[in-house]
Write a protein that holds these residues in place. Structure first.
Motif, short mmCIF file in Angstrom:
data_model
loop_
_atom_site.label_atom_id
_atom_site.label_comp_id
_atom_site.label_asym_id
_atom_site.label_seq_id
_atom_site.Cartn_x
_atom_site.Cartn_y
_atom_site.Cartn_z
N LYS A 195 0.84 -1.21 0.00
CA LYS A 195 0.00 0.00 0.00
C LYS A 195 0.87 1.25 0.00
O LYS A 195 0.60 2.22 -0.73
CB LYS A 195 -0.91 0.00 1.23
N GLN A 196 1.93 1.24 0.79
CA GLN A 196 2.81 2.41 0.85
C GLN A 196 3.56 2.61 -0.47
O GLN A 196 3.75 3.74 -0.92
CB GLN A 196 3.79 2.27 2.01
N TYR A 197 3.98 1.51 -1.11
CA TYR A 197 4.63 1.63 -2.42
C TYR A 197 3.66 2.27 -3.43
O TYR A 197 4.05 3.15 -4.21
CB TYR A 197 5.07 0.26 -2.95
N ASP A 198 2.41 1.81 -3.41
CA ASP A 198 1.41 2.37 -4.32
C ASP A 198 1.21 3.86 -4.06
O ASP A 198 1.07 4.66 -5.00
CB ASP A 198 0.07 1.63 -4.17
N ASP A 199 1.19 4.24 -2.78
CA ASP A 199 0.98 5.65 -2.44
C ASP A 199 2.17 6.51 -2.86
O ASP A 199 1.99 7.64 -3.34
CB ASP A 199 0.73 5.80 -0.94
N ILE A 200 3.39 5.99 -2.68
CA ILE A 200 4.57 6.72 -3.13
C ILE A 200 4.52 6.89 -4.65
O ILE A 200 4.80 7.98 -5.18
CB ILE A 200 5.86 5.97 -2.73
N HIS A 201 4.16 5.84 -5.35
CA HIS A 201 4.07 5.92 -6.82
C HIS A 201 3.03 6.96 -7.23
O HIS A 201 3.25 7.75 -8.16
CB HIS A 201 3.71 4.54 -7.39
N PHE A 202 1.90 6.98 -6.52
CA PHE A 202 0.84 7.94 -6.82
C PHE A 202 1.35 9.37 -6.65
O PHE A 202 1.10 10.25 -7.49
CB PHE A 202 -0.34 7.69 -5.90
N ILE A 203 2.07 9.63 -5.55
CA ILE A 203 2.59 10.97 -5.30
C ILE A 203 3.63 11.35 -6.35
O ILE A 203 3.64 12.47 -6.88
CB ILE A 203 3.20 11.05 -3.89
N MET A 204 4.51 10.41 -6.68
CA MET A 204 5.61 10.70 -7.60
C MET A 204 5.13 10.93 -9.03
O MET A 204 5.74 11.70 -9.78
CB MET A 204 6.64 9.57 -7.57
N ILE A 216 11.82 5.13 -8.60
CA ILE A 216 11.85 5.50 -7.18
C ILE A 216 11.28 4.38 -6.33
O ILE A 216 11.86 4.00 -5.30
CB ILE A 216 11.09 6.82 -6.96
N VAL A 217 10.14 3.84 -6.74
CA VAL A 217 9.52 2.75 -5.98
C VAL A 217 10.41 1.51 -5.99
O VAL A 217 10.56 0.82 -4.97
CB VAL A 217 8.12 2.42 -6.54
N LYS A 218 11.03 1.22 -7.13
CA LYS A 218 11.93 0.06 -7.21
C LYS A 218 13.12 0.24 -6.26
O LYS A 218 13.55 -0.71 -5.60
CB LYS A 218 12.43 -0.12 -8.64
N HIS A 219 13.62 1.48 -6.18
CA HIS A 219 14.77 1.75 -5.30
C HIS A 219 14.40 1.54 -3.83
O HIS A 219 15.10 0.82 -3.11
CB HIS A 219 15.26 3.17 -5.52
N ILE A 220 13.30 2.15 -3.38
CA ILE A 220 12.95 2.03 -1.96
C ILE A 220 12.53 0.60 -1.62
O ILE A 220 12.63 0.18 -0.46
CB ILE A 220 11.84 3.03 -1.57
N GLY A 221 12.08 -0.16 -2.63
CA GLY A 221 11.66 -1.53 -2.39
C GLY A 221 12.81 -2.48 -2.08
O GLY A 221 12.59 -3.63 -1.69
#
Length: 262
Positions: A195-204, A216-221
């Protein structure tokens, strides 16, 4: 699983002077009257996450206005707070907007303009409580009363596209802050990561194209446990930049959006 934000104790915060005149509509001073009753503690969500207040709790006063600790404006709305005990006032400032409230009086100034809120600030067992809707909407955040669950939803409104409900921690410093931070986001490893990855992707995707948001999501993952190291990386586009990373031992990942100015 229930996610919570915790209000921290009020620290030494410096008052910044505001100069821009703000014209307020009467709606800003309407209180929560739908099925609200004085004396009942309201449930408050910030960007979809429950806020856990340490010390004094929010309450609905005799005017059906929700009062919250003044710390809320600093910790969640990016405001700067200053209290003058001799004058019995508390000042709340964010960018060019300044609010002065008198304790135990229905009196307030917004950028020097006198207004008449239904409830003023209150000193409750040594904690200054302030009217939630007045402070939030004056500083540019949305406020909604959800009658079905007797919940107050506060939504950060600072020009960024944010998910309606998120368990990320999102803090917006005052505009024009010297560090030029637009948003400071924390992703927590012990919460729903997908859920947090999806939210980060949405913001970015409100800042970058989909390819960069994916990067960005791949990096933080890559960080799955607190012991993992996540080297800081930086992405830049136009007048904004994003950095993301986390040190070994940290149970969260820091994502910061910088206002670079081009």
């Amino acid at each position: 699983m229930r996610y919570i934000h915790t209000i921290k104790p009020l620290g030494n915060r410096r008052l910044l002077a505001g100069s821009c005149m703000l014209i307020l509509l009467p709606l800003f001073f309407l209180c929560f009257t739908q099925t609200a009753r004085a004396g009942k503690d309201p449930n408050i969500l910030f960007n979809g996450c429950q806020v856990l207040f340490q010390g004094e709790k929010p309450y609905i006063d005799q005017n059906n206005c929700t009062q919250v600790p003044a710390d809320f404006a600093a910790d969640y709305l990016g405001a700067v707070i200053s209290q003058d005990t001799s004058q019995k006032t508390i000042s709340i400032t964010k960018g060019d907007t300044g609010i002065i409230l008198w304790t135990e009086e229905k009196k307030a100034l917004v950028n020097g303009r006198e207004v008449s809120p239904d409830s003023g600030a209150v000193n409750r067992n040594g904690t200054v409580m302030v009217p939630l809707r007045l402070v939030c909407e004056t500083l540019g955040s949305g406020v909604e009363w959800v009658a079905e669950t007797k919940t107050i939803r506060v939504t950060l409104d600072n020009g960024y596209i944010l998910p309606e409900s998120t368990c990320l921690s999102i803090i917006a410093p005052p505009p024009g802050n010297p560090d030029k931070i637009g948003l400071s986001i924390l992703l927590f490893l012990d919460r729903d990561l997908d859920k947090q990855y999806d939210d980060i992707h949405f913001i970015m995707t409100g800042i970058f194209d989909t390819i960069q948001a994916d990067e960005i999501v791949k990096h933080i993952g890559q960080k799955k446990t607190p012991k993992d190291n996540l080297p800081y990386r930086k992405w830049v586009r136009d007048d904004r930049a994003v950095t993301a990373g986390s040190e070994p031992g940290d149970s969260s990942i820091s994502i910061i959006i910088w206002e670079t100015g081009g």
